[in-house]
Write an enzyme that holds these catalytic residues in place. Structure first.
Site, PDB file in Angstrom:
ATOM      1  CB  CYS A  71      20.381 -29.858  39.332  1.00 58.30           C
ATOM      2  SG  CYS A  71      21.363 -28.651  40.232  1.00 58.30           S
ATOM      3  CB  CYS A  92      22.830 -31.227  41.586  1.00 57.67           C
ATOM      4  SG  CYS A  92      21.544 -30.081  42.122  1.00 57.67           S
TER       5      CYS A  92
END
Length: 115
Positions: free
Chosen positions: A45, A48
Site C-alpha cells: 500500500c 500506507c
C-alpha cells in the site's frame, strides 16, 4: 530497535514483527485499559508507506505519551483485520477498554492530525 520489557513490546512496536500477535493477544491490547491507536496497513500500500512516518512520529512524542501505538500488517494478521472489519487501506482505529472509539480511513495527514 531494542526491546527492554513487556510494556515496551506492547507499546510502540509493530505487532506483526515483534509479537507475532494472534487474535487473543490483540484482544489483550485493546482491552488493557489504555487507549490503543492502531494503524492497519499493508506492505504493498503506497499511501500506507507515505503516512507511516507521521504515525511513527506521533508515537514518539510527549504530547501523545498516554497513548499506545501499534501497527498491524493486514496480510500477516488477517484474523485481526477481519474481526475489526478492515475494508480499505490505510485504516486507523482507536480502542479503549475493548471498544472502538474512533476510526479513520485514508492516508491524509491533515485529517489524521485531527484524529
Amino acid at each position: 530497535m531494542q526491546l527492554k520489557g513487556a510494556a515496551e513490546r506492547w507499546g510502540r512496536v509493530l505487532i506483526s514483527e515483534y509479537l507475532y500477535a494472534k487474535l487473543d493477544e490483540f484482544h489483550k491490547i485493546i482491552q488493557s485499559g489504555e487507549v490503543a491507536i492502531i494503524d492497519f496497513w499493508a506492505t504493498w500500500c503506497g499511501p500506507c508507506r507515505v503516512i507511516s512516518p507521521v504515525f511513527e512520529k506521533f508515537s514518539g512524542t510527549d504530547e501523545f505519551s498516554g497513548l499506545k501505538f501499534y501497527k498491524v500488517d493486514v496480510d500477516e494478521q488477517q484474523e485481526i483485520s477481519e474481526e475489526v472489519g478492515i475494508k480499505a487501506m490505510s485504516s486507523f482505529m482507536a480502542f479503549h477498554n475493548g471498544v472502538k472509539v474512533e476510526e479513520l480511513v485514508g492516508a491524509n495527514s491533515q485529517v489524521y492530525n485531527s484524529f
